[in-house]
Each structure stands twice: as C-alpha cells, then as structure tokens.
Design a protein around this motif. Structure first.
Motif, PDB file in Angstrom:
ATOM      1  N   LEU A   1       0.779  -1.240  -0.109  1.00  0.00           N
ATOM      2  CA  LEU A   1      -0.017   0.114  -0.092  1.00  0.00           C
ATOM      3  C   LEU A   1       0.991   1.139  -0.049  1.00  0.00           C
ATOM      4  O   LEU A   1       1.592   1.364   0.885  1.00  0.00           O
ATOM      5  N   HIS A   2       0.891   1.987  -1.169  1.00  0.00           N
ATOM      6  CA  HIS A   2       1.823   3.173  -1.087  1.00  0.00           C
ATOM      7  C   HIS A   2       1.053   4.177  -0.807  1.00  0.00           C
ATOM      8  O   HIS A   2      -0.162   4.273  -0.516  1.00  0.00           O
ATOM      9  N   TRP A   3       1.779   5.460  -0.551  1.00  0.00           N
ATOM     10  CA  TRP A   3       1.207   6.766  -0.183  1.00  0.00           C
ATOM     11  C   TRP A   3       0.041   7.266  -0.858  1.00  0.00           C
ATOM     12  O   TRP A   3       0.009   6.822  -2.037  1.00  0.00           O
TER      13      TRP A   3
ATOM     14  N   HIS B   1      -4.667   7.516  -5.783  1.00  0.00           N
ATOM     15  CA  HIS B   1      -4.619   6.117  -6.924  1.00  0.00           C
ATOM     16  C   HIS B   1      -5.354   5.238  -5.881  1.00  0.00           C
ATOM     17  O   HIS B   1      -5.266   4.992  -5.095  1.00  0.00           O
ATOM     18  N   THR B   2      -6.052   4.422  -6.890  1.00  0.00           N
ATOM     19  CA  THR B   2      -6.698   3.215  -6.159  1.00  0.00           C
ATOM     20  C   THR B   2      -6.347   2.130  -7.129  1.00  0.00           C
ATOM     21  O   THR B   2      -6.144   2.280  -8.227  1.00  0.00           O
ATOM     22  N   ASP B   3      -6.437   0.949  -6.570  1.00  0.00           N
ATOM     23  CA  ASP B   3      -5.834  -0.011  -7.223  1.00  0.00           C
ATOM     24  C   ASP B   3      -6.564  -1.465  -6.859  1.00  0.00           C
ATOM     25  O   ASP B   3      -6.951  -1.461  -5.748  1.00  0.00           O
TER      26      ASP B   3
ATOM     27  N   VAL C   1      -7.022  10.160  -1.681  1.00  0.00           N
ATOM     28  CA  VAL C   1      -5.868   9.517  -2.244  1.00  0.00           C
ATOM     29  C   VAL C   1      -5.822   9.865  -3.618  1.00  0.00           C
ATOM     30  O   VAL C   1      -6.492  10.818  -4.057  1.00  0.00           O
TER      31      VAL C   1
ATOM     32  N   THR D   1      -2.904   5.916  -1.409  1.00  0.00           N
ATOM     33  CA  THR D   1      -3.359   4.778  -2.223  1.00  0.00           C
ATOM     34  C   THR D   1      -4.331   3.646  -1.321  1.00  0.00           C
ATOM     35  O   THR D   1      -3.994   3.688  -0.204  1.00  0.00           O
TER      36      THR D   1
ATOM     37  N   GLU E   1     -11.823   8.167  -2.198  1.00  0.00           N
ATOM     38  CA  GLU E   1     -11.027   8.639  -3.385  1.00  0.00           C
ATOM     39  C   GLU E   1     -10.825  10.197  -3.075  1.00  0.00           C
ATOM     40  O   GLU E   1      -9.915  10.742  -4.159  1.00  0.00           O
TER      41      GLU E   1
ATOM     42  N   ARG F   1      -6.231  -0.203  -1.601  1.00  0.00           N
ATOM     43  CA  ARG F   1      -6.512  -1.302  -2.436  1.00  0.00           C
ATOM     44  C   ARG F   1      -7.902  -1.903  -1.926  1.00  0.00           C
ATOM     45  O   ARG F   1      -8.282  -2.082  -1.005  1.00  0.00           O
TER      46      ARG F   1
END
Length: 219
Positions: free
Chosen positions: A136-138, A198-200, A196, A140, A193, A142
C-alpha cells in the motif's frame, strides 16, 4: 508552488518511512462477525489463514450478537499464543442492536493501532503474502473489485480492502445508515477517493472467498 513543494516533501517523507521503518507496514485486520454454528467452521479456516499473514500486527474481531461463544471458539481455533495479537470486541446480546456491518467495522476501527487497516469478511481466506504482495503506497488504497470476479461467489470480495487508517478516519469510516449489505463498501470507496491519489485492485489470487459448501474459490 509552495503547496506543491509541501506535498512533494510530504510524499518523499512518507516514502522514506516505508523504506526505513518496518513498523509502518504493520496492518490491523478487522472482521465484523455475526456467527452461528453453521458459519463457525468457515470462520475457523479464515482465522487460521489470517494468523499466518506476514505483516499483520493485530486481528480485531467485532462479535455482533453471535449465536456462538466466539471467545471460547478462539481458544479452540488458535490455542497457542503465537502469531498476531487478537482483540475481541463483543456487542452484548441483551442490547438487541440491529446488525450493521458498517457500525461494527467502525467500532473495530476505533481500536486500530497501526497505520494501515485491512477489512476482511469472516469467511475470507488470505494467503501468507497477501500484504507483502499488495503493497500500500502513500495516498493509495486497494480493494476487491466485484467486476473482476471470476465466479458469482467472489463478488462478495468487493468488501475486502486495505487502506490507510488516517484516511478511513478522515471520512469517518462506513456510513452506518446502510442496513444489512449492499453499496456500503462502494460508498466508502467513493469517499476515500477524495483522500488518495490512486486506487488499485488487489494483485492476483492472494485472497479467497468460501462458499456455502465450504469450497474455496479464487478471485
């Protein structure tokens, strides 16, 4: 320009923390459960899989008016004091509070002590590298996307996610006005959202749902 530089400095600092401080990667898993004797075996298999996941600091189980004694069940499922800590939060049966999975999760979120929180269902199976693969990047989060499910049973994985604790608290967790199941997770993702970049989706087949015949299905 000043705001942009501040944002870049914050991003670089958070990235350095992820690289130099392993504790930053610690995760609290939260499961909200209303169990009976039929669902208990699936829960037992799931719990054993959670205990083997690398990077899990604590498992928070919110017992919402279950028809079985989860405290006794935990002693039988994980009799040895090893693996992550387990915190059991019990909503007393005499309160007769209506089942709200959002309210139950938010109760567990109040007790999270780690920077990252993972939400699982009580029949979700996780692989030992679930967290290390799904980094889990900054800025972001999932999640399991029901649109990518291969089988009908896997659509329930839409409610499984990893997110930063500060972001979840920033949007006040789940909207507790939702009753039972349906769209509560999608509503939360929409609000996240706004916090953040980015979502993934989750990577590959690192988690599973158990169907009612106790078979495992891949996402």
């Amino acid at each position: 320009l000043a705001l942009l530089l501040l944002a870049l400095n914050t991003l670089q600092r958070d990235q350095r923390d992820l690289q130099t401080n392993p504790k930053t990667l610690d995760v609290t898993l939260i499961a909200s459960c209303k169990l009976d004797y039929e669902s208990l075996p699936r829960f037992a298999r799931s719990l054993r899989s959670w205990a083997k996941v690398r990077g899990v600091f604590e498992i928070v189980i919110v017992d919402w008016l279950s028809g079985v004694d989860i405290k006794v069940a935990l002693e039988e499922i994980l009799p040895e004091a090893q693996g992550p800590k387990i915190l059991l939060i019990t909503v007393p049966f005499h309160t007769r509070l209506p089942w709200r999975i959002g309210a139950a999760f938010n109760l567990g979120l109040d007790h999270a002590k780690t920077p990252i929180v993972g939400k699982v269902d009580c029949d979700t199976m996780l692989s030992p590298n679930f967290i290390t693969v799904n980094v889990l990047h900054w800025a972001t989060f999932r999640y399991g996307d029901y649109r990518a499910s291969r089988r009908a049973n896997d659509r329930h994985l839409n409610g499984v996610f990893l997110a930063w604790t500060k972001h979840l608290r920033g949007v006040h967790g789940f909207d507790e006005r939702f009753e039972l199941y349906g769209w509560d997770d999608s509503d939360l993702y929409t609000r996240l959202e706004g916090h953040v970049i980015h979502t993934d989706e989750f990577e590959g087949t690192r988690f599973r749902a158990q169907n009612f015949s106790s078979e495992e299905t891949l996402f």
